[in-house]
Design a protein around this motif. Sequence first.
Motif, mmCIF file in Angstrom:
data_model
loop_
_atom_site.group_PDB
_atom_site.id
_atom_site.type_symbol
_atom_site.label_atom_id
_atom_site.label_comp_id
_atom_site.label_asym_id
_atom_site.label_seq_id
_atom_site.Cartn_x
_atom_site.Cartn_y
_atom_site.Cartn_z
ATOM 1 N N GLY A 52 3.588 -8.583 11.516
ATOM 2 C CA GLY A 52 2.395 -9.319 11.906
ATOM 3 C C GLY A 52 1.093 -8.679 11.490
ATOM 4 N N ASN A 53 1.133 -7.415 11.072
ATOM 5 C CA ASN A 53 -0.093 -6.748 10.634
ATOM 6 C C ASN A 53 -0.465 -7.208 9.226
ATOM 7 N N ILE A 54 -1.777 -7.118 8.907
ATOM 8 C CA ILE A 54 -2.270 -7.431 7.568
ATOM 9 C C ILE A 54 -2.526 -6.112 6.848
ATOM 10 N N ALA A 55 -1.939 -5.956 5.647
ATOM 11 C CA ALA A 55 -2.064 -4.701 4.907
ATOM 12 C C ALA A 55 -1.848 -4.976 3.435
ATOM 13 N N GLY A 56 -2.178 -3.976 2.607
ATOM 14 C CA GLY A 56 -1.951 -4.052 1.173
ATOM 15 C C GLY A 56 -1.259 -2.794 0.692
ATOM 16 N N PHE A 57 -0.927 -2.750 -0.600
ATOM 17 C CA PHE A 57 -0.224 -1.603 -1.167
ATOM 18 C C PHE A 57 -0.875 -1.241 -2.498
ATOM 19 N N SER A 58 -0.939 0.058 -2.768
ATOM 20 C CA SER A 58 -1.506 0.523 -4.032
ATOM 21 C C SER A 58 -0.922 1.886 -4.350
ATOM 22 N N THR A 59 -0.233 1.983 -5.485
ATOM 23 C CA THR A 59 0.396 3.244 -5.959
ATOM 24 C C THR A 59 1.162 3.944 -4.857
ATOM 25 N N GLY A 60 2.017 3.191 -4.170
ATOM 26 C CA GLY A 60 2.869 3.779 -3.156
ATOM 27 C C GLY A 60 2.191 4.017 -1.822
ATOM 28 N N ARG A 61 0.959 3.581 -1.680
ATOM 29 C CA ARG A 61 0.238 3.791 -0.433
ATOM 30 C C ARG A 61 0.175 2.484 0.364
ATOM 31 N N ILE A 113 -15.111 -8.546 7.098
ATOM 32 C CA ILE A 113 -13.794 -8.896 7.632
ATOM 33 C C ILE A 113 -12.849 -9.219 6.485
ATOM 34 N N ILE A 114 -11.684 -8.573 6.490
ATOM 35 C CA ILE A 114 -10.657 -8.810 5.469
ATOM 36 C C ILE A 114 -9.600 -9.730 6.059
ATOM 37 N N ASN A 115 -9.350 -10.865 5.380
ATOM 38 C CA ASN A 115 -8.362 -11.832 5.847
ATOM 39 C C ASN A 115 -7.114 -11.799 4.973
ATOM 40 N N GLU A 116 -6.083 -12.423 5.500
ATOM 41 C CA GLU A 116 -4.814 -12.508 4.777
ATOM 42 C C GLU A 116 -4.998 -13.267 3.463
ATOM 43 N N GLY A 117 -4.419 -12.745 2.361
ATOM 44 C CA GLY A 117 -4.471 -13.398 1.064
ATOM 45 C C GLY A 117 -5.708 -13.079 0.244
ATOM 46 N N GLU A 118 -6.616 -12.259 0.770
ATOM 47 C CA GLU A 118 -7.841 -11.929 0.038
ATOM 48 C C GLU A 118 -7.680 -10.633 -0.741
ATOM 49 N N THR A 119 -8.450 -10.507 -1.859
ATOM 50 C CA THR A 119 -8.464 -9.298 -2.681
ATOM 51 C C THR A 119 -9.860 -8.683 -2.606
ATOM 52 N N TRP A 120 -9.914 -7.376 -2.339
ATOM 53 C CA TRP A 120 -11.194 -6.677 -2.144
ATOM 54 C C TRP A 120 -11.195 -5.358 -2.904
ATOM 55 N N PHE A 121 -12.425 -4.971 -3.350
ATOM 56 C CA PHE A 121 -12.636 -3.581 -3.717
ATOM 57 C C PHE A 121 -12.949 -2.850 -2.420
ATOM 58 N N CYS A 122 -12.192 -1.786 -2.160
ATOM 59 C CA CYS A 122 -12.276 -1.116 -0.869
ATOM 60 C C CYS A 122 -12.429 0.386 -1.051
ATOM 61 N N GLU A 123 -13.096 0.999 -0.093
ATOM 62 C CA GLU A 123 -13.107 2.450 0.002
ATOM 63 C C GLU A 123 -11.957 2.857 0.922
ATOM 64 N N LEU A 124 -11.131 3.787 0.453
ATOM 65 C CA LEU A 124 -9.927 4.166 1.196
ATOM 66 C C LEU A 124 -10.150 5.471 1.943
ATOM 67 N N LYS A 125 -9.724 5.478 3.180
ATOM 68 C CA LYS A 125 -9.757 6.698 3.993
ATOM 69 C C LYS A 125 -8.334 7.015 4.430
ATOM 70 N N GLN A 126 -7.922 8.258 4.165
ATOM 71 C CA GLN A 126 -6.538 8.663 4.460
ATOM 72 C C GLN A 126 -6.344 8.844 5.971
ATOM 73 N N ASN A 127 -5.198 8.388 6.454
ATOM 74 C CA ASN A 127 -4.817 8.603 7.852
ATOM 75 C C ASN A 127 -4.413 10.063 8.014
ATOM 76 N N PRO A 128 -5.125 10.847 8.833
ATOM 77 C CA PRO A 128 -4.807 12.275 8.954
ATOM 78 C C PRO A 128 -3.411 12.535 9.521
ATOM 79 N N LYS A 129 -2.818 11.567 10.199
ATOM 80 C CA LYS A 129 -1.496 11.761 10.805
ATOM 81 C C LYS A 129 -0.365 11.331 9.880
#
Length: 314
Positions: free
Chosen positions: A46-55, A66-82
């Motif tokens: 049920g979560n909305i997510a994307g994938f890029s180079t194994g991430r 707001i990012i919706n399902e089915g949309e494509t965005w240029f995004c700044e990525l922040k790594q989950n420290p956990k």
Amino acid sequence: MVAPMNTKMDLLQFQRMMIEEHGEENCEFDSVKRIAMVTFRRLDNGNIAGFSTGRTIYRDHESERIINEGETWFCELKQNPKIPHQYFAKAILKVDAGFLFDLKKDQYDEIVDTIWENHRKDIESDLEIMYVDTIEERATSIADERASEYEAILESSRKEMGSYREKMDELGSDLERRTFELRDMEANNQLLNERIHDLEQEIELLRQKNTELMTDMETNRHRTVRVESRPNSESIIRTDMNTIYSSKFTGSRYKVRFTSDMRRMIITEDADGEVGCSNNVIRLKGLNRIAPFDVPGEMQSESSDNGRIVIELG
């Protein structure tokens, strides 16, 4: 304003220009390196997510856009420290029809190539579905497949139910048989208990009779001793049920015969006789059945010159 590109688009430079154009001129290079173009979809959970180079890339709830399902965005990525392979996306620029119309041909081609390389499997899968003869045929095909699967499952279920019924019938028959066997065992146990009770009573009676018999035998033994203490007596003495005594019985073996009416017993000394004699005492097995014993006493008898002795039995 779209950034100009020469013979080939440098995505890193393009990302920097996109940030500058949208008010983030002072971003650091490390932050720019984590910019990616991501298409977001709804996952099985049920979560909305994307994938890029194994991430795996989830929406950053702090993002202003707001990012919706089915949309494509240029995004700044922040790594989950956990979780090292998990990132959160902060939306920068949405890739939509207006964005694509402002691109030059070489920029458009470069973006198409990038999308093809990064999402080739998903695009091929979508194209395969799009080019099925008709949606109706595809739906019919899927329905037929599902119907066949359900029919197979139903048939398998019928067979299993039939097998279960057979097993239940077998178990029912076995239970009925075992119930009858148990009832028979209970009835036999009842009979055995009754028989055991009867035998216990018989044993008790036998013990009493044995005690009485032992008492009588002891009494007769004393009487026999008293009779046998008269060695010179030539009378025939009945000492107990199957024993007679007389000083006349000096041989080791005797022949014994009975008259036809079983009222007289004839005793003759015979080395081949069937009855033995010891200490003037002859033991005759079965005598008590012919002449029941009451008390020790003298028996009427006659002796002949040839050594034959005839004894009256009653």
